[in-house]
Design an enzyme around this catalytic site. Sequence first.
Site, mmCIF file in Angstrom:
data_model
loop_
_atom_site.group_PDB
_atom_site.id
_atom_site.type_symbol
_atom_site.label_atom_id
_atom_site.label_comp_id
_atom_site.label_asym_id
_atom_site.label_seq_id
_atom_site.Cartn_x
_atom_site.Cartn_y
_atom_site.Cartn_z
ATOM 1 N N TYR A 1 -2.861 4.696 6.462
ATOM 2 C CA TYR A 1 -3.142 3.905 7.662
ATOM 3 C C TYR A 1 -4.296 4.520 8.449
ATOM 4 C CZ TYR A 1 1.377 1.524 7.073
ATOM 5 O OH TYR A 1 2.434 0.788 6.597
ATOM 6 N N LYS B 1 0.833 -1.192 0.000
ATOM 7 C CA LYS B 1 0.000 0.000 0.000
ATOM 8 C C LYS B 1 0.878 1.256 0.000
ATOM 9 C CE LYS B 1 -0.192 -0.780 4.902
ATOM 10 N NZ LYS B 1 0.862 -1.771 4.695
#
Length: 376
Positions: free
Chosen positions: A228, A141
């Site tokens: 996140y 990611k």
Amino acid sequence: MKNDSRRSFVKKLGLGIGSTAILPTVTSFKTFSEKSRSPLGVKKLNVALCGLGRYANMLATGLMESEYCQLSGIITGTPQKALLWKEKYKIPEQNIYNYNNFDDIKNNNDIDLVYIVLPNGMHKEYTIKAAKAGKHVIVEKPMAISVLECQEMIDVCKNAGVQLAVGYRLHYEPHHIEIKRLGQKKVFGQVRLIEASLGYDLTGTPPNDWHLNKVLAGGGALMNLGIYCIQSNRYVLGEEPSSVTAQFAPITMPDLFTEVEENISWQLNFPSGAIGTSTTTSNCNVDRFFASADSGYFELAPAISYGPFKGRTSVQEFNYPVINQQAAQLDGIGKLLLEKRSLPSHISGEEGLKDIRVIEAIYKSAETENKIYISN
């Protein structure tokens, strides 16, 4: 990039070699276990790491501890790294590739999955290459640098008949499994407010680090760390945000942050009425998550970086073990692939696309100073 190595591509942009988020110092790892069969009684899933920066070392350690996966190959543009990894992990010569001969991996039946650990701007190209070679893919990611890139990656993997996952390790970590349960099951009632922030002090970072380059990184603190915060909001509430307002904060290191943002804050609005407020920064260290619900709260600090995590609710302290997050993620994915089962939606390419959709809206809001509605 068709006839170039990752190293020379990055050099052309005046950058250094790295991988995934800029990380704090990593501690020493356990010794490699050479078991070649999984608890299912079949060979472990054979994984090749594409890109050998710092996070690849953490993944290699996870592969050593994994019950269902093993490190079987590498792709690197640095001959010295190839030699080092070959010796350290006993990787066969025929399983070592560079960025010029990567496509030859399609002829290698000893590699089942390619884990992409390259700069964000290279995720799409090498995910597509791996898929067209018939290999399953895990991509770190953020999945890519735009919604359009994410969709193309999803479509190519689907058409190639391979599965695509995004490296959402926290979905396998016990503290985060618990806060997801607390939020989605409404253990303390409806969550009304989430505060989630993550930042690293990047003072002294070399100015040629790829995270500071818009082409390779796609953005600054938001792409590197803010994802996140977005993820934790979404999986604790079990909802998609409907709108966002966002603000760029002043740059304190103008010599470094000439192309990407150093600091950014945003406020997400969710259909339930919950608000998620976050800051991500490159000028100080912060790592926290707090959720306030109708009849209590729950929190983590450290929260959404690499741990070890510590948390509590308004009733009691958390008491969960410290685990190897990479091994847990690899086992969760590897077991399903060995059983020829579909991967769950919360680690899929579609999940990665949802995060990038929110990121694009945050950037648009900060740039226009307007509230942006998010279509899902």
